[in-house]
Design a protein around this motif. Structure first.
Motif, PDB file in Angstrom:
ATOM      1  N   CYS A   1      36.464   8.940 -11.474  1.00  0.00           N
ATOM      2  CA  CYS A   1      36.175   9.249 -10.081  1.00  0.00           C
ATOM      3  C   CYS A   1      37.468   9.420  -9.305  1.00  0.00           C
ATOM      4  O   CYS A   1      38.527   9.042  -9.760  1.00  0.00           O
ATOM      5  CB  CYS A   1      35.335   8.129  -9.470  1.00  0.00           C
ATOM      6  N   GLY A   2      37.333   9.938  -8.121  1.00  0.00           N
ATOM      7  CA  GLY A   2      38.491  10.132  -7.258  1.00  0.00           C
ATOM      8  C   GLY A   2      38.768   8.898  -6.430  1.00  0.00           C
ATOM      9  O   GLY A   2      38.597   7.785  -6.885  1.00  0.00           O
ATOM     10  N   GLY A   3      39.172   9.072  -5.190  1.00  0.00           N
ATOM     11  CA  GLY A   3      39.548   7.964  -4.351  1.00  0.00           C
ATOM     12  C   GLY A   3      38.387   7.322  -3.603  1.00  0.00           C
ATOM     13  O   GLY A   3      38.577   6.332  -2.934  1.00  0.00           O
TER      14      GLY A   3
ATOM     15  N   VAL B   1      33.294   4.037  -5.987  1.00  0.00           N
ATOM     16  CA  VAL B   1      32.778   4.427  -7.291  1.00  0.00           C
ATOM     17  C   VAL B   1      31.256   4.598  -7.251  1.00  0.00           C
ATOM     18  O   VAL B   1      30.711   5.427  -7.964  1.00  0.00           O
ATOM     19  CB  VAL B   1      33.230   3.425  -8.386  1.00  0.00           C
ATOM     20  N   CYS B   2      30.564   3.866  -6.392  1.00  0.00           N
ATOM     21  CA  CYS B   2      29.106   3.971  -6.290  1.00  0.00           C
ATOM     22  C   CYS B   2      28.664   5.328  -5.743  1.00  0.00           C
ATOM     23  O   CYS B   2      27.621   5.837  -6.118  1.00  0.00           O
ATOM     24  CB  CYS B   2      28.554   2.873  -5.389  1.00  0.00           C
ATOM     25  N   ALA B   3      29.449   5.890  -4.842  1.00  0.00           N
ATOM     26  CA  ALA B   3      29.089   7.148  -4.191  1.00  0.00           C
ATOM     27  C   ALA B   3      29.764   8.359  -4.824  1.00  0.00           C
ATOM     28  O   ALA B   3      29.601   9.478  -4.344  1.00  0.00           O
ATOM     29  CB  ALA B   3      29.453   7.080  -2.711  1.00  0.00           C
TER      30      ALA B   3
ATOM     31  N   ALA C   1      23.980   5.439  -1.312  1.00  0.00           N
ATOM     32  CA  ALA C   1      24.688   4.728  -2.386  1.00  0.00           C
ATOM     33  C   ALA C   1      25.444   3.536  -1.801  1.00  0.00           C
ATOM     34  O   ALA C   1      26.200   3.672  -0.846  1.00  0.00           O
ATOM     35  CB  ALA C   1      25.649   5.667  -3.103  1.00  0.00           C
ATOM     36  N   THR C   2      25.202   2.367  -2.384  1.00  0.00           N
ATOM     37  CA  THR C   2      25.742   1.124  -1.849  1.00  0.00           C
ATOM     38  C   THR C   2      26.344   0.271  -2.957  1.00  0.00           C
ATOM     39  O   THR C   2      25.757   0.131  -4.027  1.00  0.00           O
ATOM     40  CB  THR C   2      24.609   0.307  -1.174  1.00  0.00           C
ATOM     41  N   LEU C   3      27.487  -0.307  -2.663  1.00  0.00           N
ATOM     42  CA  LEU C   3      28.121  -1.264  -3.572  1.00  0.00           C
ATOM     43  C   LEU C   3      27.542  -2.634  -3.261  1.00  0.00           C
ATOM     44  O   LEU C   3      27.639  -3.116  -2.135  1.00  0.00           O
ATOM     45  CB  LEU C   3      29.636  -1.263  -3.370  1.00  0.00           C
ATOM     46  N   ALA C   4      26.918  -3.274  -4.248  1.00  0.00           N
ATOM     47  CA  ALA C   4      26.331  -4.599  -4.046  1.00  0.00           C
ATOM     48  C   ALA C   4      27.321  -5.702  -4.397  1.00  0.00           C
ATOM     49  O   ALA C   4      27.429  -6.694  -3.680  1.00  0.00           O
ATOM     50  CB  ALA C   4      25.057  -4.750  -4.870  1.00  0.00           C
ATOM     51  N   SER C   5      28.042  -5.529  -5.496  1.00  0.00           N
ATOM     52  CA  SER C   5      29.024  -6.544  -5.899  1.00  0.00           C
ATOM     53  C   SER C   5      29.979  -5.962  -6.925  1.00  0.00           C
ATOM     54  O   SER C   5      29.722  -4.918  -7.514  1.00  0.00           O
ATOM     55  CB  SER C   5      28.331  -7.779  -6.476  1.00  0.00           C
ATOM     56  N   VAL C   6      31.096  -6.672  -7.117  1.00  0.00           N
ATOM     57  CA  VAL C   6      32.096  -6.267  -8.105  1.00  0.00           C
ATOM     58  C   VAL C   6      32.461  -7.485  -8.935  1.00  0.00           C
ATOM     59  O   VAL C   6      32.754  -8.555  -8.391  1.00  0.00           O
ATOM     60  CB  VAL C   6      33.370  -5.711  -7.428  1.00  0.00           C
TER      61      VAL C   6
END
Length: 130
Positions: free
Chosen positions: A14-16, A19-21, A56-61
């Motif tokens: 992916c780019g900048g 990552v989720c979107a 698109a949402t980041l829930a956790s890492v």
């Protein structure tokens, strides 16, 4: 319609952006979701399920492995699904006309959870969760 398939796929980096979107990640999520719904060998119309990219949402890492848990809404177009399954044009027109009168939706949203894990090669490993 939905199966409990645990789908995974490797795709390009992916780019900048989040990552989720990432467009390639979401494209892969759509492909895997379609396979969960229709099986691996049935090619459905690309307009039956549409990824709502803005959701698109980041829930956790996971800090150790760098794996991101994400979610996105995928919208089912009920008329397109009906067309795909062989409903006649006359019946589709009737559905389109009668659904609003009866308060019935012509779309349905699915919340799809997926993980994205970076690999040493710079690619991402995408898993759509059941």
């Amino acid at each position: 319609m939905a199966s409990s398939v645990f789908a995974t796929l490797v795709l390009s980096g992916c780019g900048g952006q989040s990552v989720c979107a990432d467009g390639e990640v979401l494209k892969t999520v759509k492909k895997l979701f379609d396979q969960q719904q229709f099986g691996q060998f049935i090619q459905a119309s690309p307009t039956i399920f549409v990824v709502q990219e803005e959701s698109a949402t980041l829930a956790s890492v996971d800090k150790e492995g760098g794996k991101s848990l994400c979610s996105v809404l995928v919208q089912l177009d009920i008329l397109e699904m009906s067309r795909f399954t062989g409903t006649s044009d006359a019946d589709l027109a009737k559905m389109k006309q009668e659904a609003p009168k009866r308060g019935l939706p012509l779309t349905k949203d699915y919340l799809v959870n997926y993980t994205v894990q970076p690999m040493a090669s710079g690619q991402n490993f995408v898993t759509v969760l059941p």
